[in-house]
Scaffold this motif. Structure first.
Motif, PDB file in Angstrom:
ATOM      1  N   VAL A 115      -7.273   0.246  -2.681  1.00  0.00           N
ATOM      2  CA  VAL A 115      -6.493  -0.992  -2.759  1.00  0.00           C
ATOM      3  C   VAL A 115      -5.413  -0.873  -3.827  1.00  0.00           C
ATOM      4  O   VAL A 115      -4.243  -1.260  -3.604  1.00  0.00           O
ATOM      5  CB  VAL A 115      -7.420  -2.194  -3.042  1.00  0.00           C
ATOM      6  CG1 VAL A 115      -6.602  -3.434  -3.403  1.00  0.00           C
ATOM      7  CG2 VAL A 115      -8.303  -2.494  -1.836  1.00  0.00           C
ATOM      8  N   ARG A 119      -1.481  -0.955  -2.968  1.00  0.00           N
ATOM      9  CA  ARG A 119      -0.693  -2.068  -3.488  1.00  0.00           C
ATOM     10  C   ARG A 119       0.576  -1.537  -4.161  1.00  0.00           C
ATOM     11  O   ARG A 119       1.665  -2.113  -4.008  1.00  0.00           O
ATOM     12  CB  ARG A 119      -1.519  -2.887  -4.476  1.00  0.00           C
ATOM     13  CG  ARG A 119      -0.740  -4.098  -5.023  1.00  0.00           C
ATOM     14  CD  ARG A 119      -1.582  -4.968  -5.931  1.00  0.00           C
ATOM     15  NE  ARG A 119      -2.627  -5.675  -5.179  1.00  0.00           N
ATOM     16  CZ  ARG A 119      -3.913  -5.492  -5.349  1.00  0.00           C
ATOM     17  NH1 ARG A 119      -4.332  -4.600  -6.247  1.00  0.00           N
ATOM     18  NH2 ARG A 119      -4.788  -6.159  -4.640  1.00  0.00           N
ATOM     19  N   ARG A 129       2.178  -4.399   5.249  1.00  0.00           N
ATOM     20  CA  ARG A 129       1.270  -5.458   4.816  1.00  0.00           C
ATOM     21  C   ARG A 129      -0.085  -5.331   5.528  1.00  0.00           C
ATOM     22  O   ARG A 129      -1.136  -5.570   4.937  1.00  0.00           O
ATOM     23  CB  ARG A 129       1.906  -6.816   5.112  1.00  0.00           C
ATOM     24  CG  ARG A 129       0.964  -8.003   5.062  1.00  0.00           C
ATOM     25  CD  ARG A 129       0.361  -8.203   3.680  1.00  0.00           C
ATOM     26  NE  ARG A 129       1.370  -8.635   2.731  1.00  0.00           N
ATOM     27  CZ  ARG A 129       1.114  -8.909   1.452  1.00  0.00           C
ATOM     28  NH1 ARG A 129      -0.130  -8.745   0.993  1.00  0.00           N
ATOM     29  NH2 ARG A 129       2.074  -9.286   0.639  1.00  0.00           N
ATOM     30  N   GLN A 130      -0.065  -4.934   6.795  1.00  0.00           N
ATOM     31  CA  GLN A 130      -1.316  -4.798   7.545  1.00  0.00           C
ATOM     32  C   GLN A 130      -2.234  -3.767   6.898  1.00  0.00           C
ATOM     33  O   GLN A 130      -3.440  -3.982   6.792  1.00  0.00           O
ATOM     34  CB  GLN A 130      -1.023  -4.396   8.991  1.00  0.00           C
ATOM     35  CG  GLN A 130      -2.286  -4.239   9.829  1.00  0.00           C
ATOM     36  CD  GLN A 130      -1.987  -3.876  11.272  1.00  0.00           C
ATOM     37  OE1 GLN A 130      -0.823  -3.852  11.683  1.00  0.00           O
ATOM     38  NE2 GLN A 130      -3.036  -3.592  12.031  1.00  0.00           N
ATOM     39  N   ASP A 133      -3.770  -5.237   3.857  1.00  0.00           N
ATOM     40  CA  ASP A 133      -4.822  -6.194   4.218  1.00  0.00           C
ATOM     41  C   ASP A 133      -6.092  -5.472   4.663  1.00  0.00           C
ATOM     42  O   ASP A 133      -7.212  -5.912   4.349  1.00  0.00           O
ATOM     43  CB  ASP A 133      -4.330  -7.116   5.333  1.00  0.00           C
ATOM     44  CG  ASP A 133      -3.242  -8.074   4.859  1.00  0.00           C
ATOM     45  OD1 ASP A 133      -3.112  -8.240   3.624  1.00  0.00           O
ATOM     46  OD2 ASP A 133      -2.537  -8.646   5.709  1.00  0.00           O
ATOM     47  N   ASP A 134      -5.937  -4.376   5.398  1.00  0.00           N
ATOM     48  CA  ASP A 134      -7.105  -3.604   5.830  1.00  0.00           C
ATOM     49  C   ASP A 134      -7.854  -3.034   4.631  1.00  0.00           C
ATOM     50  O   ASP A 134      -9.096  -3.015   4.608  1.00  0.00           O
ATOM     51  CB  ASP A 134      -6.678  -2.472   6.763  1.00  0.00           C
ATOM     52  CG  ASP A 134      -6.201  -2.978   8.117  1.00  0.00           C
ATOM     53  OD1 ASP A 134      -6.511  -4.152   8.443  1.00  0.00           O
ATOM     54  OD2 ASP A 134      -5.540  -2.214   8.842  1.00  0.00           O
ATOM     55  N   ALA A 136      -7.951  -4.346   1.668  1.00  0.00           N
ATOM     56  CA  ALA A 136      -8.619  -5.467   0.998  1.00  0.00           C
ATOM     57  C   ALA A 136      -9.915  -5.839   1.729  1.00  0.00           C
ATOM     58  O   ALA A 136     -10.941  -6.139   1.105  1.00  0.00           O
ATOM     59  CB  ALA A 136      -7.676  -6.664   0.927  1.00  0.00           C
ATOM     60  N   SER A 137      -9.872  -5.802   3.071  1.00  0.00           N
ATOM     61  CA  SER A 137     -11.082  -6.097   3.849  1.00  0.00           C
ATOM     62  C   SER A 137     -12.154  -5.039   3.613  1.00  0.00           C
ATOM     63  O   SER A 137     -13.347  -5.355   3.498  1.00  0.00           O
ATOM     64  CB  SER A 137     -10.740  -6.164   5.343  1.00  0.00           C
ATOM     65  OG  SER A 137      -9.838  -7.227   5.606  1.00  0.00           O
TER      66      SER A 137
END
Length: 354
Positions: A115, A119, A129-130, A133-134, A136-137
Protein backbone atom coordinates in the motif's frame (compact mmCIF):
# COMPACT_ATOMS: atom_id res chain seq x y z
CA UNK A 1 -72.63 -124.85 41.30
CA UNK A 2 -75.15 -121.91 41.56
CA UNK A 3 -76.92 -121.35 44.85
CA UNK A 4 -80.33 -119.72 45.29
CA UNK A 5 -80.02 -116.28 47.00
CA UNK A 6 -81.48 -116.07 50.46
CA UNK A 7 -84.38 -113.71 51.22
CA UNK A 8 -82.34 -111.19 53.21
CA UNK A 9 -79.90 -110.77 50.31
CA UNK A 10 -82.72 -110.10 47.83
CA UNK A 11 -84.20 -107.48 50.10
CA UNK A 12 -80.88 -105.69 50.35
CA UNK A 13 -80.34 -105.64 46.58
CA UNK A 14 -83.83 -104.29 45.91
CA UNK A 15 -83.36 -101.57 48.50
CA UNK A 16 -80.06 -100.55 46.93
CA UNK A 17 -81.62 -100.38 43.46
CA UNK A 18 -84.52 -98.28 44.66
CA UNK A 19 -82.13 -95.96 46.44
CA UNK A 20 -80.09 -95.53 43.25
CA UNK A 21 -83.19 -94.79 41.20
CA UNK A 22 -84.44 -92.16 43.63
CA UNK A 23 -81.02 -90.36 44.00
CA UNK A 24 -80.86 -86.90 42.35
CA UNK A 25 -77.70 -85.63 40.61
CA UNK A 26 -75.75 -83.03 42.61
CA UNK A 27 -76.01 -79.46 41.34
CA UNK A 28 -72.80 -77.88 39.91
CA UNK A 29 -70.82 -75.80 42.35
CA UNK A 30 -71.26 -72.00 41.73
CA UNK A 31 -68.45 -70.36 39.68
CA UNK A 32 -66.14 -68.28 41.88
CA UNK A 33 -66.01 -64.55 41.02
CA UNK A 34 -62.99 -63.54 38.96
CA UNK A 35 -60.37 -61.73 41.08
CA UNK A 36 -59.50 -58.25 39.76
CA UNK A 37 -57.95 -54.99 40.90
CA UNK A 38 -59.79 -51.68 40.76
CA UNK A 39 -59.09 -47.97 41.10
CA UNK A 40 -61.49 -45.27 42.23
CA UNK A 41 -62.11 -42.32 39.90
CA UNK A 42 -61.86 -38.78 41.23
CA UNK A 43 -63.92 -36.13 39.49
CA UNK A 44 -61.78 -33.70 37.44
CA UNK A 45 -61.36 -30.24 38.91
CA UNK A 46 -61.11 -26.94 37.11
CA UNK A 47 -57.89 -26.60 39.04
CA UNK A 48 -55.78 -29.65 39.67
CA UNK A 49 -52.23 -30.80 39.50
CA UNK A 50 -49.77 -32.12 36.98
CA UNK A 51 -46.49 -33.78 37.66
CA UNK A 52 -43.52 -35.60 36.31
CA UNK A 53 -39.86 -36.39 36.80
CA UNK A 54 -36.85 -34.38 35.69
CA UNK A 55 -33.24 -33.54 36.46
CA UNK A 56 -31.84 -31.04 38.92
CA UNK A 57 -29.37 -28.54 37.47
CA UNK A 58 -27.74 -25.26 38.30
CA UNK A 59 -29.24 -22.53 36.18
CA UNK A 60 -25.77 -21.60 34.96
CA UNK A 61 -24.11 -24.77 33.73
CA UNK A 62 -21.69 -24.56 30.82
CA UNK A 63 -20.09 -27.03 28.46
CA UNK A 64 -16.56 -25.81 27.73
CA UNK A 65 -14.72 -26.50 24.48
CA UNK A 66 -11.87 -25.17 22.35
CA UNK A 67 -12.60 -22.97 19.37
CA UNK A 68 -9.82 -24.63 17.38
CA UNK A 69 -8.74 -28.28 16.98
CA UNK A 70 -5.52 -29.60 18.44
CA UNK A 71 -3.76 -32.04 20.73
CA UNK A 72 -4.76 -31.69 24.37
CA UNK A 73 -1.50 -31.10 26.24
CA UNK A 74 -2.91 -30.45 29.73
CA UNK A 75 -6.13 -31.20 31.63
CA UNK A 76 -5.78 -29.46 34.97
CA UNK A 77 -9.08 -30.31 36.70
CA UNK A 78 -11.11 -33.33 37.75
CA UNK A 79 -14.84 -33.73 38.40
CA UNK A 80 -15.72 -32.19 41.76
CA UNK A 81 -12.86 -29.67 41.80
CA UNK A 82 -13.66 -26.14 42.90
CA UNK A 83 -12.69 -23.49 40.35
CA UNK A 84 -12.59 -19.72 40.13
CA UNK A 85 -13.44 -17.47 37.21
CA UNK A 86 -10.46 -17.09 34.87
CA UNK A 87 -8.72 -20.26 36.08
CA UNK A 88 -7.02 -22.27 33.31
CA UNK A 89 -8.48 -25.76 33.16
CA UNK A 90 -7.05 -27.17 29.91
CA UNK A 91 -4.62 -26.38 27.07
CA UNK A 92 -3.89 -27.61 23.56
CA UNK A 93 -0.59 -27.63 21.66
CA UNK A 94 -0.27 -24.07 20.28
CA UNK A 95 2.31 -24.92 17.60
CA UNK A 96 -0.19 -24.91 14.75
CA UNK A 97 -1.90 -21.67 15.71
CA UNK A 98 1.47 -20.02 16.44
CA UNK A 99 2.64 -20.87 12.93
CA UNK A 100 -0.54 -19.41 11.45
CA UNK A 101 -0.14 -16.27 13.51
CA UNK A 102 3.42 -15.81 12.23
CA UNK A 103 2.30 -16.35 8.66
CA UNK A 104 -0.56 -13.87 8.91
CA UNK A 105 1.79 -11.34 10.55
CA UNK A 106 4.15 -11.63 7.58
CA UNK A 107 1.24 -11.29 5.13
CA UNK A 108 0.05 -8.19 6.97
CA UNK A 109 3.50 -6.58 6.84
CA UNK A 110 3.78 -7.27 3.09
CA UNK A 111 0.32 -5.79 2.46
CA UNK A 112 1.29 -2.62 4.32
CA UNK A 113 4.44 -2.22 2.23
CA UNK A 114 2.45 -2.74 -0.97
CA UNK A 115 0.00 0.00 0.00
CA UNK A 116 2.78 2.46 0.90
CA UNK A 117 4.66 1.77 -2.32
CA UNK A 118 1.59 2.07 -4.56
CA UNK A 119 0.44 5.22 -2.81
CA UNK A 120 3.78 6.86 -3.70
CA UNK A 121 3.48 5.64 -7.29
CA UNK A 122 -0.13 6.84 -7.46
CA UNK A 123 0.91 10.33 -6.33
CA UNK A 124 3.40 10.36 -9.20
CA UNK A 125 0.81 9.12 -11.66
CA UNK A 126 2.43 5.74 -12.31
CA UNK A 127 -0.46 3.51 -11.05
CA UNK A 128 -4.22 3.77 -11.27
CA UNK A 129 -6.72 4.47 -8.51
CA UNK A 130 -8.13 0.96 -8.97
CA UNK A 131 -4.77 -0.62 -8.19
CA UNK A 132 -4.40 1.48 -5.07
CA UNK A 133 -7.91 0.49 -3.96
CA UNK A 134 -7.08 -3.19 -4.54
CA UNK A 135 -3.99 -2.84 -2.36
CA UNK A 136 -6.08 -1.24 0.39
CA UNK A 137 -8.59 -4.12 0.24
CA UNK A 138 -5.77 -6.67 0.43
CA UNK A 139 -4.43 -4.86 3.51
CA UNK A 140 -7.83 -5.12 5.23
CA UNK A 141 -8.02 -8.84 4.46
CA UNK A 142 -4.51 -9.40 5.83
CA UNK A 143 -5.38 -7.47 8.99
CA UNK A 144 -8.53 -9.58 9.50
CA UNK A 145 -6.57 -12.84 9.05
CA UNK A 146 -3.98 -11.68 11.57
CA UNK A 147 -6.64 -10.67 14.12
CA UNK A 148 -8.33 -14.06 13.69
CA UNK A 149 -5.05 -15.89 14.30
CA UNK A 150 -4.40 -13.83 17.43
CA UNK A 151 -7.91 -14.59 18.66
CA UNK A 152 -7.41 -18.32 18.06
CA UNK A 153 -4.13 -18.19 19.96
CA UNK A 154 -6.02 -17.05 23.03
CA UNK A 155 -8.16 -20.20 22.78
CA UNK A 156 -5.16 -22.49 23.04
CA UNK A 157 -5.75 -22.16 26.80
CA UNK A 158 -9.26 -22.88 28.11
CA UNK A 159 -10.33 -20.90 31.19
CA UNK A 160 -13.43 -21.14 33.35
CA UNK A 161 -15.96 -18.33 32.84
CA UNK A 162 -17.44 -18.79 36.34
CA UNK A 163 -16.50 -19.58 39.90
CA UNK A 164 -18.02 -22.87 40.96
CA UNK A 165 -17.35 -26.55 40.51
CA UNK A 166 -16.35 -28.97 37.75
CA UNK A 167 -19.29 -31.26 37.04
CA UNK A 168 -17.60 -33.50 34.49
CA UNK A 169 -14.29 -33.99 32.70
CA UNK A 170 -14.67 -35.49 29.23
CA UNK A 171 -11.13 -35.57 27.84
CA UNK A 172 -7.63 -36.67 28.78
CA UNK A 173 -4.26 -35.10 28.04
CA UNK A 174 -2.85 -36.50 24.81
CA UNK A 175 -6.20 -36.76 23.02
CA UNK A 176 -6.87 -34.93 19.76
CA UNK A 177 -9.92 -32.71 20.24
CA UNK A 178 -12.03 -31.13 17.54
CA UNK A 179 -13.23 -27.55 17.51
CA UNK A 180 -16.36 -27.37 19.65
CA UNK A 181 -15.80 -30.76 21.32
CA UNK A 182 -16.79 -30.54 24.99
CA UNK A 183 -13.87 -31.26 27.31
CA UNK A 184 -15.46 -30.23 30.63
CA UNK A 185 -18.75 -29.11 32.19
CA UNK A 186 -18.79 -26.54 34.97
CA UNK A 187 -21.49 -25.02 37.17
CA UNK A 188 -21.85 -21.69 38.90
CA UNK A 189 -22.76 -22.64 42.48
CA UNK A 190 -24.04 -19.13 43.03
CA UNK A 191 -26.86 -19.69 40.56
CA UNK A 192 -30.19 -21.21 41.70
CA UNK A 193 -30.80 -24.96 41.71
CA UNK A 194 -33.63 -25.70 39.28
CA UNK A 195 -35.59 -28.72 38.13
CA UNK A 196 -35.92 -29.15 34.36
CA UNK A 197 -39.27 -30.89 34.01
CA UNK A 198 -40.48 -32.22 30.61
CA UNK A 199 -44.28 -32.09 30.38
CA UNK A 200 -46.78 -33.18 27.77
CA UNK A 201 -48.14 -30.25 25.77
CA UNK A 202 -51.62 -30.63 27.29
CA UNK A 203 -50.14 -30.33 30.79
CA UNK A 204 -47.69 -27.55 29.96
CA UNK A 205 -50.62 -25.48 28.66
CA UNK A 206 -51.97 -25.39 32.21
CA UNK A 207 -48.73 -24.19 33.80
CA UNK A 208 -47.94 -20.52 34.40
CA UNK A 209 -44.85 -18.73 35.67
CA UNK A 210 -45.31 -18.32 39.41
CA UNK A 211 -47.24 -21.57 39.96
CA UNK A 212 -46.19 -23.40 43.12
CA UNK A 213 -44.67 -26.87 43.13
CA UNK A 214 -43.73 -29.61 45.56
CA UNK A 215 -40.46 -31.35 44.68
CA UNK A 216 -39.30 -34.71 46.00
CA UNK A 217 -35.79 -35.93 45.28
CA UNK A 218 -35.00 -39.62 44.87
CA UNK A 219 -32.76 -41.03 47.62
CA UNK A 220 -33.54 -37.99 49.76
CA UNK A 221 -36.45 -39.29 51.77
CA UNK A 222 -40.07 -38.21 51.42
CA UNK A 223 -39.36 -34.56 52.21
CA UNK A 224 -41.31 -32.18 49.96
CA UNK A 225 -39.25 -29.16 48.90
CA UNK A 226 -41.12 -25.99 47.89
CA UNK A 227 -40.51 -24.56 44.45
CA UNK A 228 -41.88 -22.06 41.96
CA UNK A 229 -42.22 -22.16 38.18
CA UNK A 230 -39.81 -19.64 36.67
CA UNK A 231 -39.92 -20.58 32.97
CA UNK A 232 -42.22 -22.42 30.58
CA UNK A 233 -40.70 -23.45 27.26
CA UNK A 234 -41.97 -21.94 24.03
CA UNK A 235 -40.97 -24.88 21.82
CA UNK A 236 -41.51 -28.63 22.10
CA UNK A 237 -38.67 -31.12 21.94
CA UNK A 238 -38.44 -32.35 18.35
CA UNK A 239 -37.90 -35.96 19.47
CA UNK A 240 -40.37 -36.36 22.34
CA UNK A 241 -42.83 -33.51 21.88
CA UNK A 242 -42.37 -32.55 25.54
CA UNK A 243 -42.19 -28.94 26.68
CA UNK A 244 -39.59 -28.02 29.30
CA UNK A 245 -40.77 -26.34 32.50
CA UNK A 246 -38.22 -24.87 34.91
CA UNK A 247 -38.92 -25.00 38.64
CA UNK A 248 -36.65 -23.07 40.98
CA UNK A 249 -36.24 -24.63 44.42
CA UNK A 250 -36.82 -22.07 47.15
CA UNK A 251 -34.38 -23.36 49.78
CA UNK A 252 -32.60 -26.50 48.55
CA UNK A 253 -30.56 -28.46 51.11
CA UNK A 254 -26.80 -28.21 50.53
CA UNK A 255 -26.63 -31.97 49.96
CA UNK A 256 -28.52 -31.75 46.66
CA UNK A 257 -26.40 -32.12 43.54
CA UNK A 258 -26.77 -31.34 39.87
CA UNK A 259 -27.93 -34.38 37.92
CA UNK A 260 -30.13 -35.90 40.64
CA UNK A 261 -33.59 -37.13 39.62
CA UNK A 262 -36.55 -35.37 41.22
CA UNK A 263 -40.33 -35.60 40.98
CA UNK A 264 -42.55 -32.53 41.04
CA UNK A 265 -46.26 -31.91 41.51
CA UNK A 266 -47.58 -28.54 40.35
CA UNK A 267 -50.85 -26.88 41.31
CA UNK A 268 -52.35 -25.76 37.98
CA UNK A 269 -55.55 -24.51 36.41
CA UNK A 270 -57.71 -25.97 33.67
CA UNK A 271 -56.32 -26.00 30.15
CA UNK A 272 -57.35 -22.84 28.27
CA UNK A 273 -60.35 -23.46 26.02
CA UNK A 274 -60.69 -27.07 27.15
CA UNK A 275 -64.16 -28.33 26.23
CA UNK A 276 -63.80 -31.66 28.05
CA UNK A 277 -62.58 -32.15 31.59
CA UNK A 278 -60.50 -35.32 31.65
CA UNK A 279 -59.59 -37.35 34.67
CA UNK A 280 -56.67 -39.73 35.04
CA UNK A 281 -57.07 -43.47 35.49
CA UNK A 282 -54.50 -46.28 35.18
CA UNK A 283 -53.78 -46.93 31.50
CA UNK A 284 -54.44 -50.67 31.88
CA UNK A 285 -58.11 -49.94 32.62
CA UNK A 286 -58.73 -48.61 29.08
CA UNK A 287 -59.71 -51.16 26.42
CA UNK A 288 -60.12 -50.91 22.64
CA UNK A 289 -59.18 -47.23 22.40
CA UNK A 290 -59.94 -45.86 18.93
CA UNK A 291 -59.75 -42.12 18.38
CA UNK A 292 -61.80 -40.54 21.16
CA UNK A 293 -63.75 -43.72 21.81
CA UNK A 294 -62.84 -46.40 24.33
CA UNK A 295 -64.45 -48.38 27.11
CA UNK A 296 -63.70 -49.52 30.63
CA UNK A 297 -65.22 -52.04 33.01
CA UNK A 298 -66.87 -50.53 36.07
CA UNK A 299 -67.08 -52.55 39.27
CA UNK A 300 -70.69 -52.36 40.41
CA UNK A 301 -72.31 -54.60 43.03
CA UNK A 302 -69.97 -57.48 42.39
CA UNK A 303 -70.32 -57.33 38.59
CA UNK A 304 -68.16 -56.02 35.74
CA UNK A 305 -70.10 -53.45 33.70
CA UNK A 306 -68.80 -52.44 30.28
CA UNK A 307 -68.94 -48.62 30.04
CA UNK A 308 -68.02 -46.35 27.09
CA UNK A 309 -65.82 -43.31 27.82
CA UNK A 310 -64.35 -40.36 25.93
CA UNK A 311 -60.65 -41.08 25.45
CA UNK A 312 -58.17 -38.20 25.64
CA UNK A 313 -54.94 -40.13 25.12
CA UNK A 314 -52.21 -41.70 27.22
CA UNK A 315 -49.79 -39.80 29.42
CA UNK A 316 -47.11 -42.08 30.82
CA UNK A 317 -48.79 -44.78 32.93
CA UNK A 318 -52.10 -42.89 32.96
CA UNK A 319 -54.99 -42.57 30.55
CA UNK A 320 -57.11 -39.42 30.22
CA UNK A 321 -60.84 -40.17 30.07
CA UNK A 322 -64.15 -38.39 30.53
CA UNK A 323 -67.63 -39.71 31.24
CA UNK A 324 -67.14 -41.45 34.59
CA UNK A 325 -68.85 -40.24 37.74
CA UNK A 326 -66.88 -39.27 40.80
CA UNK A 327 -66.21 -42.32 42.97
CA UNK A 328 -66.66 -44.88 40.20
CA UNK A 329 -64.45 -47.94 40.56
CA UNK A 330 -62.84 -49.07 37.30
CA UNK A 331 -61.26 -52.48 36.89
CA UNK A 332 -57.53 -52.28 36.19
CA UNK A 333 -55.62 -55.57 36.47
CA UNK A 334 -57.78 -58.27 34.94
CA UNK A 335 -59.91 -55.92 32.81
CA UNK A 336 -58.96 -57.77 29.64
CA UNK A 337 -60.17 -61.11 30.99
CA UNK A 338 -63.73 -60.35 32.11
CA UNK A 339 -67.02 -59.96 30.26
CA UNK A 340 -69.93 -57.60 30.72
CA UNK A 341 -72.02 -58.76 33.66
CA UNK A 342 -69.45 -61.28 34.90
CA UNK A 343 -69.14 -61.74 38.65
CA UNK A 344 -65.89 -60.27 39.95
CA UNK A 345 -64.33 -59.47 43.27
CA UNK A 346 -61.78 -56.78 44.03
CA UNK A 347 -58.81 -58.11 45.95
CA UNK A 348 -55.51 -56.93 47.30
CA UNK A 349 -52.93 -56.86 44.44
CA UNK A 350 -50.55 -58.98 46.50
CA UNK A 351 -53.15 -61.76 46.54
CA UNK A 352 -54.04 -61.63 42.85
CA UNK A 353 -51.96 -64.66 41.96
CA UNK A 354 -52.92 -66.82 44.93
Amino acid sequence: MWRTPTLPSVVLLVAAALSACNAKPKADDPVAPTPVEAARVAAPDAAGSVGGAGTLERRREMALSFRIPGVLTAMRVEAGDSIRAGQAIAAIDPAGVDARQQQTAADLERARRDVERDRTLFDKGYVSRQRLDDRASALKAAQAAYDSARFDRRWASLVSPVSGVVLERRAQAGEVVAAGQVVARVADLGSPLVLRLPLAARDAARVRVGDTAQVRVEDFGDQALPGRVTRVGEAADTRTGAIAVEIELSAPPPALRSGQIAHASLAVRAAPGAATAYTRIPAEAVLEANGQRAFVFRFERGKARRTPVIFGGFDGDDALVAGLADGTQVITAGAGFVADGEAVRVIDPTRLDR
